[in-house]
Write a protein that holds these residues in place. Structure first.
Motif: not given
Length: 564
Positions: A21-22, A72-77, A117-123, A168-172
């Protein structure tokens, strides 16, 4: 690492997941791409998960159409900090698509989905992205509009896959939520779903990039876990012969308990058997055969209204057992939340006790008991017993706040039978006022304690009333008691009201207690299915064990109610 790893083998697998994933898709000129973690490793690392329900899947103008705020990204954080490792992002696409043949998705919508999606992946959360309410909005017509539906489905997934091919493969990706087909039998529906799943697989894999080995998630018909539905999906997965596939089903429990109808007030033997059978079948059909399983949604159906439709202790027992069985079966769980659990403005849990029980069940078992409420009748206090279900834990004591109560004087324990002595109960309810007087804690050597409310109560008293089918309530002096359920019968003993196959009506849909105003509300839905001019005897069942009868009669839109 997010997950608590317990063996060197799982540690090695997790390190492989992190590396994949990195690192980018290609590590550099001449460098081979590192091996991708297995589908089983990816799915295991997603545990536990949460659903962003009633948001991007909302049918309407935008993601706020069904009452939730903009994401918001805050939710995923916050979700990551609360212990979640994955989030399922349901999206309804058809309402944002242009006409055939291209079925172009509104670019602004696709951009917004990618942003979320990107906001969740970023967390550092895994993301499961799907095609959601389209299942009942247009794909269900595949039996009569086969070619048109298949063409739109294919066009939809081609656009989604192309947009996310390099994520990344962290997305299904999940082919379709709760697939259903109108006007066909189950065998035909299984065949249509096979076509959709195969088309989804072909389209996504054909776009290349990380989609070449991204984990793809395939549902059963209705995401149902009955054996024929599991077998049909297993046949599809076997034929595709792709190691990067996972299966998904949903679980909302035994229906009478899940919605609180037909007397299903308790998490009883029938509800337990339904749960046990589900996880046994899923494990044997998929997990034991090397195919990982995601429980894409779970909860209780009554929660779509509010979590109070099911009694607190009974729902805690349900989620305690479900967490245990999912762990034992090796199934990753994703909790359905349409806004009724996590307040997305304050980021606080609306029912902290419920969340604590669910979160604890991800790791270990906790003890429970036959009830979380004990009713004491003023002036006639007697010993009260409850049965412990330790779930492998050892009882360590009974507490009132920080104070340890005295074994022998305040309580006794014989086997798993805990007896609260009359002297203790009299002391706790000594002023004779109705209502809750104390919260006791049954403590075990590990896991969460079990709360027991001590409530002073007497038989409720009802009063005569008049009203209309749109606005009628039974004046009720609850006298500390709590309403469990309601029966409705005509004078000849036949069942009255909705769900005519049972005398017990659905909690909140047909009736609802309102202790704050001293009323039991009878909903319009109840009167809509009663016979005009025919008296109906209502029997109200209270958690103390008391029952009280009441008669209502509808004459046109007018309703009269009589106590006794």
């Amino acid at each position: 690492m997010r997950r608590r790893l317990t063996t060197l083998a799982t540690l090695a697998t997790a390190l492989a997941v992190t590396a994949a994933t990195v690192l980018p898709a290609a590590a550099g000129p001449g460098r081979p791409r590192p091996p991708a973690p297995s589908a089983a490793a990816v799915v295991a690392d997603m545990q536990p998960g949460w659903n962003l329900g009633n948001t991007l899947d909302a049918v309407g103008a935008d993601e706020t159409a069904w009452g939730n705020p903009r994401v918001t990204r805050e939710l995923f954080d916050r979700l990551e900090k609360e212990g979640f490792d994955s989030v399922r992002i349901p999206v309804t696409w058809g309402q944002h698509q242009g006409p055939a043949p291209d079925h172009v998705i509104d670019p602004a919508v696709l951009d917004r989905v990618e942003e979320v999606v990107d906001a969740a992946l970023a967390e550092k959360l895994y993301v499961l992205l799907d095609v959601h309410h389209d299942s009942w909005m247009w794909t269900h017509e595949m039996g009569t509009r086969h070619d048109e539906v298949l063409a739109q489905f294919t066009a939809t997934w081609r656009q989604i896959a192309e947009r996310f091919r390099d994520h990344p493969r962290t997305l299904l990706l999940e082919s379709i939520n709760e697939p259903q087909f109108a006007g066909v039998d189950d065998a035909q529906a299984d065949a249509l779903l096979d076509e959709l799943n195969v088309a989804f697989h072909e389209v996504v894999r054909g776009t290349g990039g990380n989609n070449a080995d991204r984990v793809l998630v395939l549902p059963t018909l209705h995401t149902n876990a009955d054996q024929p539905r599991l077998d049909a999906l297993a046949a599809t997965i076997t034929a595709l012969d792709d190691p990067n596939l996972a299966a998904t089903v949903h679980f909302y429990g035994y229906w009478p308990f899940s919605v609180n109808v037909a007397g299903g007030t308790r998490f009883d033997a029938a509800a337990l058997a339904d749960m046990t059978g589900t996880f046994e079948r899923v494990h044997a059909t998929f997990v034991a055969q090397g195919v990982p399983v995601i429980l894409g949604e779970y909860g209780l159906l009554g929660f779509d209204r509010h979590t109070g439709t099911v009694q607190q202790g009974e729902k805690l027992k349900f989620f305690e057992e479900m967490g245990h069985q999912a762990r034992a079966a090796g199934v990753t769980t994703m909790w359905w939340d349409n806004g009724q659990h996590l307040d997305r403005t304050t980021f606080r849990w609306r029912d902290p006790e419920l969340f604590a029980r669910i979160a604890s069940s991800w790791r270990l078992r906790s003890g429970v008991a036959s009830t979380d409420q004990v009713f004491v009748r003023p002036g006639a206090v007697t010993d009260q017993t409850l049965t412990l279900q330790p779930n492998g834990r050892r009882f360590t004591g009974l507490h009132l706040g920080r104070k340890a109560l005295r074994k022998g004087a305040d309580y006794t324990l014989t086997g798993d039978t805990l007896t609260l002595r009359a002297a203790l109960l009299a002391r706790l309810t000594g002023d004779g006022a109705y209502g809750e007087h104390a919260e006791l804690q049954v403590r075990f050597d590990r896991g969460l304690p079990w709360r027991v409310d001590v409530v002073a109560a007497d038989t409720p008293v009802l009063a005569d009333a008049t009203g209309t089918t749109e606005d009628f309530a039974v004046p009720t002096s609850f006298r500390g008691d709590r309403l469990a359920t309601m029966e409705a019968r005509y004078a000849d003993g036949s069942n009255a009201g909705p769900h005519g196959w049972t005398s017990f009506k659905e909690f909140d849909v047909t009736f609802a207690p309102d202790a704050g105003t001293g009323r039991i509300l009878l909903r319009p839905a109840f009167f809509a299915e009663t016979t005009d001019g025919a008296p109906v005897t209502l029997t109200f069942h209270f958690w103390s064990g008391d029952t009280v009868t009441y008669t209502v009669q509808r004459d046109g839109d007018a309703v009269t109610g009589t106590a006794g």
